[in-house]
Design an enzyme around this catalytic site. Sequence first.
Site, PDB file in Angstrom:
ATOM      1  N   GLY A 128      33.311  18.548  -5.710  1.00  0.00           N
ATOM      2  CA  GLY A 128      34.761  18.543  -5.847  1.00  0.00           C
ATOM      3  C   GLY A 128      35.203  18.083  -7.224  1.00  0.00           C
ATOM      4  CB  SER A 129      38.528  16.866  -8.298  1.00  0.00           C
ATOM      5  OG  SER A 129      39.210  17.903  -7.627  1.00  0.00           O
ATOM      6  CB  SER A 130      33.844  13.624  -8.879  1.00  0.00           C
ATOM      7  OG  SER A 130      32.875  14.494  -8.333  1.00  0.00           O
TER       8      SER A 130
END
Length: 717
Positions: A390-392
């Site tokens: 995801g966005s990490s």
Amino acid sequence: MLRKTIKKTKERKKSHIPFRLNLLFFIVFMLFSALILRLGYLQIIRADEYRAEVERTERTTITGSVPRGEIYDANLTKLVGNEARNTITYTRGKNTSGATMAEIALNLADYITMPSVSPFDNEDSSDITVRDMQDFYIAMNQDEVNERLSDEELKLSGSESYQAMLDKVTEDEIADFSEKEKAATAIYKSMNASYSLSTVNIKNENVSQEEIARVSENLDSLPGVGTGTDWVRVYPQGDMLKSVLGRVTSEEQGIPSEKVSKYLAMGYSRNDRVGRTYLEEQYESVLRGTKSIIETETDNNGEIINQVEKYSGSKGDNLILTSDISYQETVEQIAKDSLQKREGRNEEIYMAAMDPQTGDILAMTGQTVGDDGEAVDDALGTITKAFIPGSSIKGATVLSAYMDGVLDTSNNVIEDTPLLFKGSNPIRSIFNQSGSIMINDITALERSSNVYMSRLAMRMGGVWDYSPYKSLPFNGQELLDKQREYYAQFGLGVETGIDLPSEMTGYKGSNPSAVDGLFQAFGQYDTYTTIQLLQYVSTIANDGVRVAPKLVSEIRDTDPDTGEIGALKTEIETKVLNKVAVSDEAMDRVQQGFYQAVHGDQGTARSFFADAPYDAAGKTGTAQSFWYNPETKSSETTVNLTYVGYAPYDDPEIAVAVIVPYLPESSSERTNKENLAAAKRMMDAYFKTGEFEEEQKSNTETVEELQEAQNAAENVE
């Protein structure tokens, strides 16, 4: 008349022995003479030479095992040690037959007790097998078994011949084995596993002093048998980090089959115990030690008649880990606490922390739910299990765009509005489902904009302007290859260089469409391990310098007097893998974006870290994932929660990565942001603040009390 008388007299005087008989006597005489001469030659001329041949012995050097080095944490708390045990050993001679070993085994059974439950006694918990008993029977009755073979079977050789012998041993003949014969079978099994002039342990568990004494008193009748001290691995801290510490093969397993050639060339014996997995395997050359040297004397039949130890050997060197076991224990408990809140499918959590400047692993753990509902150690999963992050990973996406030349401070403001492409699901940011907001790179990281990252990927593919409901006119594979090349500079999708074997690099999607590169830009395509995410965020914290994670900081020898930790031999230095090819200005902007994600008014991690006494920076991640349900044989839609971060912001001491995979979409864990909760507790524990502040005070008070007691004692003296 007179003439006739004279003639008869002459005939009487003539010999009646035929000429051929005389010739035979002469030949026999000559043969005896030759034999006498030959015997005289052997007994007089060459007597000393042949006497020496009869009495000839050979001296051969063999090696013996020594204890392996031990493993300690950063404060020298022992994690892996050795426990000494009495042992009964056997060294096989050069030409020792199975029959000879069987006789020795039968004699030795009078002096030691062996676990020897046969399948006929208890099939479920037997120590010896039917085959073991057949082997012993054949060794004791070789001639009798041979007589049972047919002419055709006698012509067989090798394994076929032996199988024919096994077929001739009936079950009745071995089912009636006496207790002594069963014990001898167990002994013979161990002895038969040895090679010529190699030593094996016949019994190294629960060997009593009485057994040692009885065997020692009867060594003359037990050729090759000896007594000594063996060792086994012990784990004083229980299961902590056990999966990462690794395992050692047993003597029966010996050298793994796939590495036989390598180890034999290095001077190992086939039955040596070697590191089989992870740290034990990675540092085998350090932990193995130097074998003892024993000079073995054998007679002309190859039987051992004397052994003299020339060198006692030396224990292996010791590993000092980078992690403090007390912090490691705390992180493990945080992971277990997290699992107790689980709902639905979630049965795993993976967490790791390291010093971003040195690569020292401060703690790493994985915890999974066992069949009994209790947490089970899976620290190894931090390097062997990969998940959609995801966005990490958006920090790597922004920096990739800077490196690719499609982003700079003059063009970094982009409109965040939902993206709609032909044949693809819409791409939206969580904070902006339908509107239009102008944001820059720092704000995009603070608020976690999927659209911003997708627009950067479009630029890297050569498309700057967005037109809804159209297809993207570039090759999806080429875009992904470019993204992966940039990501690799941070450790994403490649080996991190951690000092453990069998590191996984994650799964890469195949046969991509053009739009898949856009999903990759916000962490919805390739998968990464916890340790890769940790190295990635550490690289950003370390101003673009990527260093290899390391579990071992030092190698120390063993003090010859105490047998404990000795002098420093090697300090494992920080290994710099690469410097990210991006400007300092671009790196600074991403670091500001991470800071804003934690401290900004709209930061996705603000609710957990804004009021922390330490200045943190980081990036959250939420990814759609799929879990295959083996019961329903179908995939279920789930969510992965991730977090990467570091602190303090200006001079990072610690970087962390957390993955909480496969949460139900509607779970409270997602709402409560378990990834952030666990990460915050990891940092609190490191800085001894929040709930861990009292623990720090308690430890400080204990140290002060001990110091006062010591001072008082010194004053009394």
